[in-house]
Design an enzyme around this catalytic site. Sequence first.
Site, mmCIF file in Angstrom:
data_model
loop_
_atom_site.group_PDB
_atom_site.id
_atom_site.type_symbol
_atom_site.label_atom_id
_atom_site.label_comp_id
_atom_site.label_asym_id
_atom_site.label_seq_id
_atom_site.Cartn_x
_atom_site.Cartn_y
_atom_site.Cartn_z
ATOM 1 N N GLY A 1 -1.879 20.902 25.362
ATOM 2 C CA GLY A 1 -2.950 21.336 25.014
ATOM 3 C C GLY A 1 -3.981 21.321 27.149
ATOM 4 O O GLY A 1 -2.839 21.159 27.829
ATOM 5 N N ARG A 2 -4.497 21.486 27.198
ATOM 6 C CA ARG A 2 -5.778 21.484 28.555
ATOM 7 C C ARG A 2 -5.874 19.714 28.691
ATOM 8 O O ARG A 2 -5.520 20.244 30.361
ATOM 9 C CB ARG A 2 -7.026 22.166 27.995
ATOM 10 C CG ARG A 2 -7.495 23.722 27.875
ATOM 11 C CD ARG A 2 -8.777 23.304 27.730
ATOM 12 N NE ARG A 2 -9.636 22.808 26.408
ATOM 13 C CZ ARG A 2 -9.405 23.822 25.632
ATOM 14 N NH1 ARG A 2 -9.742 24.725 25.073
ATOM 15 N NH2 ARG A 2 -9.929 22.426 24.160
ATOM 16 N N ILE A 3 -6.270 19.260 28.474
ATOM 17 C CA ILE A 3 -5.343 17.859 28.838
ATOM 18 C C ILE A 3 -4.513 17.475 29.001
ATOM 19 O O ILE A 3 -3.914 17.079 29.901
ATOM 20 C CB ILE A 3 -5.999 16.767 28.041
ATOM 21 C CG1 ILE A 3 -7.921 17.181 27.290
ATOM 22 C CG2 ILE A 3 -6.043 15.319 28.407
ATOM 23 C CD1 ILE A 3 -7.987 15.746 26.344
ATOM 24 N N THR B 1 -4.698 8.767 24.883
ATOM 25 C CA THR B 1 -6.084 9.093 25.020
ATOM 26 C C THR B 1 -6.539 9.851 24.479
ATOM 27 O O THR B 1 -7.480 10.413 24.777
ATOM 28 C CB THR B 1 -6.255 9.869 26.062
ATOM 29 O OG1 THR B 1 -5.296 10.697 26.702
ATOM 30 C CG2 THR B 1 -6.407 8.303 27.588
ATOM 31 N N ARG C 1 -6.304 10.050 20.346
ATOM 32 C CA ARG C 1 -7.003 9.778 18.781
ATOM 33 C C ARG C 1 -6.394 8.180 17.994
ATOM 34 O O ARG C 1 -4.681 8.523 18.294
ATOM 35 C CB ARG C 1 -7.373 10.976 17.670
ATOM 36 C CG ARG C 1 -8.338 11.784 17.938
ATOM 37 C CD ARG C 1 -9.309 11.123 17.856
ATOM 38 N NE ARG C 1 -11.032 11.287 17.429
ATOM 39 C CZ ARG C 1 -11.512 11.997 19.293
ATOM 40 N NH1 ARG C 1 -10.687 11.419 20.160
ATOM 41 N NH2 ARG C 1 -12.643 12.959 19.240
ATOM 42 N N GLU D 1 -11.356 2.510 14.485
ATOM 43 C CA GLU D 1 -12.116 2.125 15.672
ATOM 44 C C GLU D 1 -13.604 1.293 15.383
ATOM 45 O O GLU D 1 -14.339 2.207 14.151
ATOM 46 C CB GLU D 1 -12.206 3.182 16.927
ATOM 47 C CG GLU D 1 -11.586 3.327 17.787
ATOM 48 C CD GLU D 1 -11.381 4.476 18.431
ATOM 49 O OE1 GLU D 1 -12.918 5.125 18.831
ATOM 50 O OE2 GLU D 1 -10.813 5.338 19.005
ATOM 51 N N HIS E 1 -12.429 3.134 24.033
ATOM 52 C CA HIS E 1 -12.460 5.149 24.184
ATOM 53 C C HIS E 1 -13.699 5.042 25.482
ATOM 54 O O HIS E 1 -14.765 5.606 24.902
ATOM 55 C CB HIS E 1 -13.279 5.672 22.818
ATOM 56 C CG HIS E 1 -12.846 6.573 22.239
ATOM 57 N ND1 HIS E 1 -12.777 6.589 21.086
ATOM 58 C CD2 HIS E 1 -12.678 8.000 22.684
ATOM 59 C CE1 HIS E 1 -12.711 8.316 20.564
ATOM 60 N NE2 HIS E 1 -12.282 8.915 21.906
HETATM 61 C C1 GLV Z 1 -13.783 11.920 22.691
HETATM 62 O O1 GLV Z 1 -12.990 11.355 22.072
HETATM 63 C C2 GLV Z 1 -13.571 13.589 22.469
HETATM 64 O O2 GLV Z 1 -13.058 13.907 21.411
HETATM 65 O O3 GLV Z 1 -14.575 13.822 22.653
HETATM 66 C C1 GLV Z 2 -8.418 19.160 24.746
HETATM 67 O O1 GLV Z 2 -9.577 20.088 25.604
HETATM 68 C C2 GLV Z 2 -7.284 19.661 24.873
HETATM 69 O O2 GLV Z 2 -6.613 20.995 24.785
HETATM 70 O O3 GLV Z 2 -6.190 18.493 25.396
#
Ligand code: GLV
Ligand code: GLV
Length: 328
Positions: free
Chosen positions: A156-158, A235, A237, A266, A284
């Site tokens: 994904g994006r991150i 980073t 879940r 958590e 978090h």
């Molecule tokens: C952070 O954990 C989010 O999902 O925005």
């Molecule tokens: C979330 O924004 C992802 O696509 O990793």
Amino acid sequence: MAGRVLITRPIPEPAPTLIAGVADRVVASSEDRPLSVEELRDRVGGFDAVLCMLHDPVDASVLVAAGGCKVFANMAVGFNNIDVAEATRLGILVTNTPGVLTEATADLAWALILAVSRRVADGDREMRAGRFPGWGPNYMLGGDVTGRTLGLVGPGRIATAVAERAVGFKMPLVYSGRRESPALDALGARRVELDALLAGSDFVSLHVPLTAETTHLIDARALGLMKPTAYLINTARGPVVDEAALVRVLKSGGIAGAGLDVYEREPAMADGLADCENAVLLPHLGSATFQTRSNMSRIAAENVIAVLEGRRPPNLVNPDAWRGALPG
Ligand code: GLV
Ligand code: GLV
């Protein structure tokens, strides 16, 4: 059409002001803590929109108690806290805040990559405890970053933003995921099966959403495939990792270390994790910058306001609920 909006916790501007400019009534919880499921059930009745947090357990009972509510706008990219299938069945829209937290979360993944391999956190503990014996040829050695292989679980994006930063560290990149990612491919990343990624990476960084399928994706078996010199970074879940299994692997030296920002239950963490000196543990903080939280607040408000004004919200995660909301 205006409406009534519940905000489940005090949040940064601009959402409170933006929403107050449109809604008839805004009720913001004044307590800076997560509401329990009972409290949510008690409080959600009579609102047209609820702006909620990633820790709010929006289960079927809360959705039913919300009665005529049109939207739950989560101030997070993840929405595993919401029973989306039930919301869709009830015709309630669910929205999130994608995009605006990508860079901040990727920055934090990098903070963990560097901190755990170069022993930033335990080095800081040495100094504060007065234990620094002076420079030593064998003192506090860690793992290399530059030139080592980075494995990204999830395309994904991150993951892509983490990969972009890795280019400067000259890291070979691999990723796993059901789909090809042109963005990752353009950075020279190779798509491989998860098992091959785990066995071949020096850093394994998790970037999948939490679903039934990804719960305990990284279990004892998966951890067992990793190199003893490799590091796990999470980073995403907490429940993506079997945290008890991770503690065992960290203690036995099955992997070199872990950098964690998220936990299975958590704010608690698994027994023994706090004793693992080879883990860097953050509370978090992925999206926790002033600018990012302000952007998340704005996006959540834009989704609420769109729904109050009868428009399709920009970040709808259950489009079927929108189709259900259309007349005829
Ligand atoms: C952070 O954990 C989010 O999902 O925005
Ligand atoms: C979330 O924004 C992802 O696509 O990793």
